[in-house]
Design an enzyme around this catalytic site. Sequence first.
Site, short mmCIF file in Angstrom:
data_model
loop_
_atom_site.label_atom_id
_atom_site.label_comp_id
_atom_site.label_asym_id
_atom_site.label_seq_id
_atom_site.Cartn_x
_atom_site.Cartn_y
_atom_site.Cartn_z
N THR A 176 28.73 14.98 -7.71
CA THR A 176 27.40 15.58 -7.84
C THR A 176 26.77 15.15 -9.14
OG1 THR A 176 26.16 17.66 -7.83
CG2 THR A 176 28.28 17.72 -8.93
N ASP A 205 26.51 20.28 0.21
CA ASP A 205 25.08 20.25 0.48
C ASP A 205 24.64 21.67 0.82
OD1 ASP A 205 22.75 18.49 0.65
OD2 ASP A 205 22.59 19.29 2.67
P1 IMP Z 1 21.40 20.06 -2.48
O1 IMP Z 1 20.82 19.10 -1.48
O2 IMP Z 1 22.67 20.69 -2.03
O3 IMP Z 1 21.55 19.46 -3.84
O4 IMP Z 1 20.41 21.27 -2.66
C1 IMP Z 1 19.15 21.40 -2.03
C2 IMP Z 1 18.21 22.14 -2.95
O5 IMP Z 1 18.64 23.48 -3.11
C3 IMP Z 1 18.12 21.53 -4.35
O6 IMP Z 1 16.77 21.60 -4.78
C4 IMP Z 1 18.98 22.44 -5.20
O7 IMP Z 1 18.49 22.54 -6.51
C5 IMP Z 1 18.85 23.76 -4.47
N1 IMP Z 1 20.10 24.50 -4.59
C6 IMP Z 1 21.34 24.12 -4.16
N2 IMP Z 1 22.23 25.06 -4.45
C7 IMP Z 1 21.57 26.06 -5.07
C8 IMP Z 1 21.97 27.30 -5.63
O8 IMP Z 1 23.15 27.67 -5.66
N3 IMP Z 1 20.99 28.05 -6.17
C9 IMP Z 1 19.68 27.67 -6.18
N4 IMP Z 1 19.26 26.52 -5.71
C10 IMP Z 1 20.20 25.71 -5.15
#
Ligand code: IMP
Length: 196
Positions: free
Chosen positions: A7, A73
């Site tokens: 990540t 994800d």
């Molecule tokens: P990703 O594709 O898993 O990186 O996350 C999708 C979106 O959700 C990204 O904009 C992250 O910043 C947000 N996100 C992922 N996990 C969390 C969390 O635990 N809290 C708040 N936002 C999150």
Amino acid sequence: MIIHILTSNEGKFREISKMLQPLDHEVIKEDIPYPEVQAESLKTVVEHGIEWILENDMRPWMKAPDHGFVIDDSGLFIKALKGFPGVYSKYVFFTIGNTGILRLLEEKKDREAVFRTSLMFHTDGRNHYFEGLCRAHIAYQERGRHGFGYDPVFIPIGSELTFAEMDTAQKNTFSHRGKAMESFLEFLISMATNEG
Ligand code: IMP
């Protein structure tokens, strides 16, 4: 074993490594980007992610014994917006952010939402899948300075605080990622027991 967390997100790494702390593994953050396919489920996104990495950006340690890697994800699903932003959460955060989400929910009394995490662990040539979810209400305004992403607007059921008002350990007890990690920890413990 050595667990590599793939990540670029410092917040995700902090949460995952905090949960792995009690187990005796070496944990390493790896910035290995992979394309996120536009799929209907988060599980498909992580499956394709691992497939893509193994085909296009394999590192020697990925096949080494006693090594494993994790990708995660996550997505925010808001009931009043029919599950939006869901699998588009990353793009939506990047474009309209929390301000945009609050604006879309203006005048809406139904603030129900759920955050989901799909987490895949690859070791010894095999994938192991874990998931977690956290139900919540979306706040009326952003609150708190911790965490990342949608944390300032996300109030998990059972708390009055947003994730951004919690420290990492507290967020892990409620969060989607914390729940997925609990299953992953059980798996790691059972793997160690079987080996021993
Ligand atoms: P990703 O594709 O898993 O990186 O996350 C999708 C979106 O959700 C990204 O904009 C992250 O910043 C947000 N996100 C992922 N996990 C969390 C969390 O635990 N809290 C708040 N936002 C999150």
